[in-house]
Design a protein around this motif. Structure first.
Motif, mmCIF file in Angstrom:
data_model
loop_
_atom_site.group_PDB
_atom_site.id
_atom_site.type_symbol
_atom_site.label_atom_id
_atom_site.label_comp_id
_atom_site.label_asym_id
_atom_site.label_seq_id
_atom_site.Cartn_x
_atom_site.Cartn_y
_atom_site.Cartn_z
ATOM 1 N N THR A 1 68.178 -5.741 58.955
ATOM 2 C CA THR A 1 69.192 -6.395 59.777
ATOM 3 C C THR A 1 70.053 -5.292 60.374
ATOM 4 O O THR A 1 70.586 -4.450 59.637
ATOM 5 C CB THR A 1 70.049 -7.360 58.959
ATOM 6 O OG1 THR A 1 69.235 -8.470 58.550
ATOM 7 C CG2 THR A 1 71.216 -7.881 59.771
ATOM 8 N N GLY B 1 73.211 -4.047 63.069
ATOM 9 C CA GLY B 1 74.452 -4.560 63.630
ATOM 10 C C GLY B 1 75.264 -3.482 64.309
ATOM 11 O O GLY B 1 75.016 -2.285 64.143
ATOM 12 N N TRP B 2 76.201 -3.950 65.105
ATOM 13 C CA TRP B 2 77.213 -3.084 65.712
ATOM 14 C C TRP B 2 78.581 -3.559 65.238
ATOM 15 O O TRP B 2 78.873 -4.766 65.249
ATOM 16 C CB TRP B 2 77.146 -3.166 67.236
ATOM 17 C CG TRP B 2 75.953 -2.507 67.827
ATOM 18 C CD1 TRP B 2 74.775 -3.093 68.176
ATOM 19 C CD2 TRP B 2 75.821 -1.116 68.138
ATOM 20 N NE1 TRP B 2 73.913 -2.157 68.691
ATOM 21 C CE2 TRP B 2 74.538 -0.942 68.676
ATOM 22 C CE3 TRP B 2 76.661 -0.011 68.023
ATOM 23 C CZ2 TRP B 2 74.061 0.309 69.100
ATOM 24 C CZ3 TRP B 2 76.191 1.216 68.443
ATOM 25 C CH2 TRP B 2 74.914 1.366 68.971
ATOM 26 N N TYR B 3 79.396 -2.602 64.838
ATOM 27 C CA TYR B 3 80.776 -2.851 64.445
ATOM 28 C C TYR B 3 81.668 -1.952 65.286
ATOM 29 O O TYR B 3 81.195 -0.968 65.860
ATOM 30 C CB TYR B 3 80.977 -2.536 62.955
ATOM 31 C CG TYR B 3 80.304 -3.512 62.027
ATOM 32 C CD1 TYR B 3 78.918 -3.510 61.868
ATOM 33 C CD2 TYR B 3 81.047 -4.444 61.305
ATOM 34 C CE1 TYR B 3 78.293 -4.411 61.010
ATOM 35 C CE2 TYR B 3 80.438 -5.345 60.442
ATOM 36 C CZ TYR B 3 79.068 -5.312 60.302
ATOM 37 O OH TYR B 3 78.458 -6.215 59.453
ATOM 38 N N LEU C 1 82.953 -6.791 62.867
ATOM 39 C CA LEU C 1 81.620 -7.079 63.401
ATOM 40 C C LEU C 1 81.702 -7.370 64.895
ATOM 41 O O LEU C 1 82.527 -8.159 65.339
ATOM 42 C CB LEU C 1 81.015 -8.283 62.690
ATOM 43 C CG LEU C 1 79.684 -8.779 63.265
ATOM 44 C CD1 LEU C 1 78.569 -7.798 62.962
ATOM 45 C CD2 LEU C 1 79.353 -10.164 62.715
ATOM 46 N N ARG D 1 75.159 -8.785 65.454
ATOM 47 C CA ARG D 1 74.178 -8.513 64.417
ATOM 48 C C ARG D 1 72.876 -9.199 64.797
ATOM 49 O O ARG D 1 72.884 -10.282 65.389
ATOM 50 C CB ARG D 1 74.699 -9.009 63.072
ATOM 51 C CG ARG D 1 73.861 -8.707 61.872
ATOM 52 C CD ARG D 1 74.654 -8.956 60.593
ATOM 53 N NE ARG D 1 75.333 -10.240 60.590
ATOM 54 C CZ ARG D 1 76.499 -10.451 59.990
ATOM 55 N NH1 ARG D 1 77.126 -9.476 59.373
ATOM 56 N NH2 ARG D 1 77.042 -11.646 60.007
ATOM 57 N N ASP E 1 68.933 -10.005 63.009
ATOM 58 C CA ASP E 1 68.112 -9.855 61.799
ATOM 59 C C ASP E 1 66.666 -9.570 62.165
ATOM 60 O O ASP E 1 66.322 -9.391 63.345
ATOM 61 C CB ASP E 1 68.270 -11.079 60.898
ATOM 62 C CG ASP E 1 67.669 -12.350 61.469
ATOM 63 O OD1 ASP E 1 67.980 -13.432 60.932
ATOM 64 O OD2 ASP E 1 66.894 -12.284 62.448
ATOM 65 N N THR F 1 70.587 -13.803 66.080
ATOM 66 C CA THR F 1 71.773 -13.013 66.396
ATOM 67 C C THR F 1 73.058 -13.772 66.085
ATOM 68 O O THR F 1 73.080 -15.006 66.063
ATOM 69 C CB THR F 1 71.795 -12.626 67.882
ATOM 70 O OG1 THR F 1 71.787 -13.822 68.683
ATOM 71 C CG2 THR F 1 70.595 -11.775 68.243
ATOM 72 N N CYS G 1 76.935 1.825 64.536
ATOM 73 C CA CYS G 1 75.682 1.146 64.246
ATOM 74 C C CYS G 1 75.555 0.979 62.734
ATOM 75 O O CYS G 1 75.931 1.885 61.965
ATOM 76 C CB CYS G 1 74.523 1.970 64.798
ATOM 77 S SG CYS G 1 72.891 1.257 64.549
ATOM 78 N N HIS G 2 75.034 -0.154 62.320
ATOM 79 C CA HIS G 2 74.884 -0.451 60.894
ATOM 80 C C HIS G 2 73.483 -0.985 60.634
ATOM 81 O O HIS G 2 72.927 -1.750 61.424
ATOM 82 C CB HIS G 2 75.914 -1.497 60.469
ATOM 83 C CG HIS G 2 75.739 -2.002 59.077
ATOM 84 N ND1 HIS G 2 75.062 -3.175 58.792
ATOM 85 C CD2 HIS G 2 76.128 -1.482 57.885
ATOM 86 C CE1 HIS G 2 75.062 -3.353 57.476
ATOM 87 N NE2 HIS G 2 75.715 -2.345 56.912
ATOM 88 N N ASN H 1 71.263 -2.778 57.428
ATOM 89 C CA ASN H 1 71.147 -3.305 56.076
ATOM 90 C C ASN H 1 69.680 -3.225 55.694
ATOM 91 O O ASN H 1 68.854 -4.010 56.171
ATOM 92 C CB ASN H 1 71.643 -4.746 56.003
ATOM 93 C CG ASN H 1 71.513 -5.288 54.597
ATOM 94 O OD1 ASN H 1 70.502 -5.885 54.251
ATOM 95 N ND2 ASN H 1 72.515 -5.062 53.778
ATOM 96 N N ASP I 1 73.369 -0.231 52.548
ATOM 97 C CA ASP I 1 74.053 -0.203 53.836
ATOM 98 C C ASP I 1 74.095 1.225 54.362
ATOM 99 O O ASP I 1 74.440 2.158 53.629
ATOM 100 C CB ASP I 1 75.478 -0.732 53.702
ATOM 101 C CG ASP I 1 75.503 -2.233 53.487
ATOM 102 O OD1 ASP I 1 76.340 -2.695 52.694
ATOM 103 O OD2 ASP I 1 74.681 -2.919 54.105
#
Length: 114
Positions: free
Chosen positions: A33, A35-37, A47, A50, A52, A57, A95-96, A98, A102
């Motif tokens: 998964t 994501g952008w934070y 957040l 995101r 998956d 989304t 950028c993140h 999972n 993490d």
């Protein structure tokens, strides 16, 4: 260990557009998964969007209808298309991933100003 490298930040005028990219290492990117934070000075990290492994989304309320997250599993890359940018979108974007654990990128600055 997953390494994330962001690119595409910069200075843009209000109403403009930018596209952020995040390239990830690892052979199992399609399972992550992503994501952008974002984090503005004095604020917590929030957040933005995101996506998956199935392509589902979700977005932060402040960016719905303006930002779009997508992924290219063949390139191990996730994108954030940002349109109709506002000064309040100014922040460092992270950028993140999972991937059981993490992982975070180093961040890229986005500044929206005339």
């Amino acid at each position: 260990q997953v390494q994330l490298v962001e690119s595409g930040g910069g200075l843009v005028q209000p109403g403009g557009s930018l596209r952020l990219s995040c390239a990830a290492s690892g052979s199992s990117f399609r399972l992550y998964t992503m994501g952008w934070y974002r984090q503005a000075p004095g604020n917590k990290r929030d957040l933005v969007a995101r996506i998956d492994s199935r392509g589902n989304t979700n977005y932060g309320d402040s960016v719905k209808g303006r930002f779009t997250i997508s992924r290219d599993n063949a390139k191990n890359t996730v994108y954030l298309q940002m349109n109709s940018l506002k000064p309040e979108d100014t922040a460092v974007y992270y950028c993140h991933a999972n991937a059981y654990l993490d992982y975070w990128g180093q961040g890229t600055q986005v500044t929206v100003s005339s």
